[in-house]
Design a protein around this motif. Sequence first.
Motif, PDB file in Angstrom:
ATOM      1  N   LEU A 119       2.060   1.347  -1.532  1.00 38.35           N
ATOM      2  CA  LEU A 119       1.586   2.171  -2.646  1.00 38.35           C
ATOM      3  C   LEU A 119       0.064   2.206  -2.679  1.00 38.35           C
ATOM      4  CD1 LEU A 119       3.986   0.863  -5.450  1.00 38.35           C
ATOM      5  CD2 LEU A 119       4.259   2.920  -4.043  1.00 38.35           C
ATOM      6  N   ALA A 120      -0.499   3.396  -2.539  1.00 35.57           N
ATOM      7  CA  ALA A 120      -1.932   3.610  -2.738  1.00 35.57           C
ATOM      8  C   ALA A 120      -2.136   4.026  -4.195  1.00 35.57           C
ATOM      9  CB  ALA A 120      -2.444   4.688  -1.794  1.00 35.57           C
ATOM     10  N   LEU A 130      -8.893  -3.664   2.181  1.00 32.13           N
ATOM     11  CA  LEU A 130      -7.653  -2.891   2.161  1.00 32.13           C
ATOM     12  C   LEU A 130      -7.750  -1.614   1.334  1.00 32.13           C
ATOM     13  CD1 LEU A 130      -5.034  -5.765   1.708  1.00 32.13           C
ATOM     14  CD2 LEU A 130      -6.120  -4.928   3.802  1.00 32.13           C
ATOM     15  N   VAL A 131      -8.880  -1.395   0.660  1.00 34.32           N
ATOM     16  CA  VAL A 131      -8.995  -0.237  -0.234  1.00 34.32           C
ATOM     17  C   VAL A 131     -10.299   0.494   0.021  1.00 34.32           C
ATOM     18  CG1 VAL A 131      -7.523  -1.174  -2.057  1.00 34.32           C
ATOM     19  CG2 VAL A 131      -9.959  -1.753  -2.021  1.00 34.32           C
ATOM     20  N   PRO A 132     -10.358   1.791  -0.334  1.00 31.28           N
ATOM     21  CA  PRO A 132     -11.596   2.537  -0.105  1.00 31.28           C
ATOM     22  C   PRO A 132     -12.755   2.046  -0.955  1.00 31.28           C
ATOM     23  CG  PRO A 132      -9.843   3.992  -0.962  1.00 31.28           C
ATOM     24  CD  PRO A 132      -9.257   2.637  -0.798  1.00 31.28           C
ATOM     25  N   ASP A 133     -12.457   1.569  -2.180  1.00 29.56           N
ATOM     26  CA  ASP A 133     -13.502   1.064  -3.078  1.00 29.56           C
ATOM     27  C   ASP A 133     -12.826   0.304  -4.212  1.00 29.56           C
ATOM     28  OD1 ASP A 133     -12.645   2.984  -5.113  1.00 29.56           O
ATOM     29  OD2 ASP A 133     -13.697   4.501  -3.934  1.00 29.56           O
ATOM     30  N   GLY A 134     -13.628  -0.223  -5.129  1.00 32.69           N
ATOM     31  CA  GLY A 134     -13.111  -1.031  -6.224  1.00 32.69           C
ATOM     32  C   GLY A 134     -12.337  -0.260  -7.266  1.00 32.69           C
ATOM     33  N   GLU A 135     -12.297   1.059  -7.145  1.00 33.51           N
ATOM     34  CA  GLU A 135     -11.548   1.886  -8.090  1.00 33.51           C
ATOM     35  C   GLU A 135     -10.148   2.220  -7.601  1.00 33.51           C
ATOM     36  OE1 GLU A 135     -12.760   2.485 -11.113  1.00 33.51           O
ATOM     37  OE2 GLU A 135     -14.376   1.184 -10.399  1.00 33.51           O
ATOM     38  N   HIS A 136      -9.712   1.514  -6.582  1.00 32.16           N
ATOM     39  CA  HIS A 136      -8.368   1.732  -6.048  1.00 32.16           C
ATOM     40  C   HIS A 136      -7.723   0.377  -5.748  1.00 32.16           C
ATOM     41  CE1 HIS A 136     -10.362   5.616  -5.269  1.00 32.16           C
ATOM     42  NE2 HIS A 136      -9.150   6.128  -5.420  1.00 32.16           N
ATOM     43  N   GLU A 137      -6.389   0.407  -5.627  1.00 32.11           N
ATOM     44  CA  GLU A 137      -5.649  -0.806  -5.322  1.00 32.11           C
ATOM     45  C   GLU A 137      -4.534  -0.476  -4.323  1.00 32.11           C
ATOM     46  OE1 GLU A 137      -3.268  -4.520  -7.509  1.00 32.11           O
ATOM     47  OE2 GLU A 137      -3.774  -2.722  -8.671  1.00 32.11           O
ATOM     48  N   ARG A 176       8.245  -3.807 -14.198  1.00 28.73           N
ATOM     49  CA  ARG A 176       8.392  -4.940 -15.100  1.00 28.73           C
ATOM     50  C   ARG A 176       7.237  -5.924 -14.939  1.00 28.73           C
ATOM     51  NH1 ARG A 176      13.833  -7.180 -13.262  1.00 28.73           N
ATOM     52  NH2 ARG A 176      13.201  -8.926 -14.605  1.00 28.73           N
ATOM     53  N   ALA A 177       6.613  -5.915 -13.776  1.00 29.12           N
ATOM     54  CA  ALA A 177       5.470  -6.789 -13.517  1.00 29.12           C
ATOM     55  C   ALA A 177       4.147  -6.042 -13.551  1.00 29.12           C
ATOM     56  CB  ALA A 177       5.625  -7.459 -12.150  1.00 29.12           C
ATOM     57  N   VAL A 178       4.187  -4.732 -13.266  1.00 33.09           N
ATOM     58  CA  VAL A 178       2.970  -3.905 -13.235  1.00 33.09           C
ATOM     59  C   VAL A 178       3.213  -2.698 -14.132  1.00 33.09           C
ATOM     60  CG1 VAL A 178       1.257  -2.806 -11.735  1.00 33.09           C
ATOM     61  CG2 VAL A 178       2.746  -4.602 -10.798  1.00 33.09           C
ATOM     62  N   PRO A 179       3.025  -2.827 -15.434  1.00 31.32           N
ATOM     63  CA  PRO A 179       3.273  -1.702 -16.341  1.00 31.32           C
ATOM     64  C   PRO A 179       2.451  -0.474 -15.957  1.00 31.32           C
ATOM     65  CG  PRO A 179       2.959  -3.739 -17.575  1.00 31.32           C
ATOM     66  CD  PRO A 179       2.602  -4.045 -16.151  1.00 31.32           C
ATOM     67  N   GLY A 180       3.076   0.701 -16.032  1.00 30.31           N
ATOM     68  CA  GLY A 180       2.383   1.943 -15.702  1.00 30.31           C
ATOM     69  C   GLY A 180       2.179   2.168 -14.227  1.00 30.31           C
ATOM     70  N   LEU A 181       2.869   1.407 -13.388  1.00 28.83           N
ATOM     71  CA  LEU A 181       2.673   1.490 -11.940  1.00 28.83           C
ATOM     72  C   LEU A 181       2.890   2.905 -11.418  1.00 28.83           C
ATOM     73  CD1 LEU A 181       2.325   0.285  -9.097  1.00 28.83           C
ATOM     74  CD2 LEU A 181       4.752  -0.354  -9.170  1.00 28.83           C
ATOM     75  N   ARG A 182       3.992   3.530 -11.824  1.00 22.04           N
ATOM     76  CA  ARG A 182       4.338   4.839 -11.262  1.00 22.04           C
ATOM     77  C   ARG A 182       3.253   5.878 -11.546  1.00 22.04           C
ATOM     78  NH1 ARG A 182       9.365   6.368  -9.397  1.00 22.04           N
ATOM     79  NH2 ARG A 182      10.341   4.548 -10.362  1.00 22.04           N
ATOM     80  N   ASP A 183       2.625   5.803 -12.695  1.00 17.20           N
ATOM     81  CA  ASP A 183       1.609   6.793 -13.059  1.00 17.20           C
ATOM     82  C   ASP A 183       0.324   6.635 -12.243  1.00 17.20           C
ATOM     83  OD1 ASP A 183       3.302   7.844 -14.958  1.00 17.20           O
ATOM     84  OD2 ASP A 183       2.477   6.635 -16.600  1.00 17.20           O
ATOM     85  N   ARG A 184       0.145   5.491 -11.589  1.00 10.12           N
ATOM     86  CA  ARG A 184      -1.079   5.240 -10.825  1.00 10.12           C
ATOM     87  C   ARG A 184      -0.956   5.629  -9.358  1.00 10.12           C
ATOM     88  NH1 ARG A 184      -2.519  -0.828 -11.267  1.00 10.12           N
ATOM     89  NH2 ARG A 184      -4.260  -0.091  -9.978  1.00 10.12           N
ATOM     90  N   ILE A 185       0.230   6.021  -8.921  1.00  7.81           N
ATOM     91  CA  ILE A 185       0.465   6.226  -7.487  1.00  7.81           C
ATOM     92  C   ILE A 185      -0.214   7.507  -6.995  1.00  7.81           C
ATOM     93  CG2 ILE A 185       2.224   6.621  -5.715  1.00  7.81           C
ATOM     94  CD1 ILE A 185       4.151   4.963  -7.418  1.00  7.81           C
TER      95      ILE A 185
END
Length: 505
Positions: A319-320, A370-377, A413-422
Motif C-alpha cells: 500500500l502506497a 522506502l517513501v518519496p518523502d515524509g508526507e507518504h507512508e 482495526r489497527a490503522v483507522p482510515g487506512l483505505r482513504d489514504r491509499i
Amino acid sequence: MARIAVIGAGMGAMAAAARLAVAGHRVTVYERTETYGGAVRRLERDGFAFDTGPGLLPLPAVYRDLFVKTGKEPLEDRVQLVQVDPAARHVFADGTEVSLPNASRAGVVTALDTALGQGTGRRWGDFLVRAREAWDRTRRPLLEEPLWPDWPVLAEREPYPAVPHKRLLRTRRAGTLAEVGAWELRDQRLAALLESHALAHGLDPRTAPASAAVLPYMEHAFGIWYVRGGLRELARAVYERCVARRVEFVFGTEVARIVEKDGRATGVEFAEGGAAEAEFVVAGVAPEALSGFVGSAALRGEGQVPAQHGLPSRLTVLLALRGGRPEGTAHRTVVHAEDRESELDALFGTSPGMPARPTVTVLRPDDPALVPDGEHEAITLTATVPALPGADEQAGRKALEAQADRMITAAERAVPGLRDRILWRETRTPADIARETGAAGGAVPAPALAAAGGRLLHPANSTGIDGLFAVGGWSHPGGGLPHAGMSGAMVAGLVVEGPEFRGSQ
C-alpha cells in the motif's frame, strides 16, 4: 579445488556458494530468473519501495556467522540492522491491544499484565521457560547438524515439557500448540498470540505439535530485526559477498537436468541446450523441480524424510499511502481474526479457501528509503492463504483481490482510515511466489519441527545420489531466513568435510 554447480540464487544457495568459494572451490550459480534472492525481492514504484518477501529478520546471528566465515568485513559493515521495538503490537478480537517489547521477558510480563489482566504475564512467562527447554532439546539436531540418519527419534519424541492437565478424570499433556494455548495459557487472547506464530508459517495450530513453542521462543530470546532499506538489502549483501569471493552467477539460465553417472552427479544440462560439468551439484529448488531434474527413484535414500506437500502460501498487499507515518507507530502489528476457529477451518479444511476475516500482519517501517518523502507512508499487509490449486490463475487472481480487500478492512482495526489514504496498491499472489521460487502453487515452506511423526521435518541435505545436495527452505532445516542460512552452512560442511561433518561446534 572442485567445480561446483549451484542451482538457484536463493538465500540458502548463496550462503552455501559463499562458504564453498572460501573453501577454495570454483562455484557457479545458475539462476533461471534475472536476479538473486529467491523470495527476498523488492518492488519499486513512484518513489515507494516494498519487500515482497520476508519483512523482518529473526536470529541475525546466522548471517553474522556467514560474513565472519567468508571474509573480514562483518555483516554490520554491509547492512544496517535495527532492532524492532516493540517487537509487535497485537490487536485482539475483543478490541484489547498490547505492545510487546523486544527480547525482554520482564517487559513482556508487565505489558501483558497491564493490557490483559493480572496473571496473564506470568502464564506467558512460564510458557516461555518451557519453550526454552524445547529449544534446548532440539536446537542442535534441528538447526545446527545435518539431519540424523535415525531421524525417527526426532519424530517420535515431543520435546516440549507440557504441564499435566486434568480433564474428565484423566490427566493429559498438551500434544498440539492449540492445546498448549487452551490448557496452559487459559486466555483466548494469549492463545491467539501463541497460535499466530504458527499461522504466520502456514501451520495449523490445532495440528502443529507442542514443539512449535520454539517459534515464539526464538523471537523472544533473540529479538526481531529490520534491515534498513528493506530485507532486499540483506540479499544484496550476501550476493555481493559471493561475487567478492569469485562466485560466478549466470542469470536467465534454466537447468533442465542434473547429469548422473554411476550413481553420482557429474554436472547439469540447460533447457536451451548446453551443459556444465561439476564434481558437486547443490540444488536450491523446490521438491518438484529437484525430482524433475533427476528423474530417479534414488533421489531420496531409503528411510529418508519425504518432501512436504500441500503447504499454504502468502498473500501480500503493498500500500502506497498519502500522509506520513505517525511518530511512535509500531513497526509490526498483528490484527487477530475475529473468529479464529473459522479462519483455521477455511485455511486448513478439506477444501481450503479464503477466510472471511483473516489474521493480518501490518508492517509499517520507519525508513525514509522506502517513501518519496515524509508526507507518504509505505505499508505491507500479509496473510496466509491456500496455495494455488491449479491452472486458472485469472479466476484465482479475482478471489485473491477480494481477499486483499478483506485484509485492508481487517488492517483498519489497527490503522483507522487506512483505505482513504491509499494512493495505489499492488497485490502479490501465490502465482508470483511460484514464478519467483518455482514452488508448486506458490507454497511457502515452514521451519522444521520435532514430533508430529516427522510430518514437519524436511529431507536431508544429502541425497541418494553422491555429490548432489539440497539446500534452502525445502530441505533441512526448513523455511525461513535463518534456516536458509543454516542450510547453506550444512551443505558447505558436507561438501568440504564429507559425511562425517557434524555441524558447527
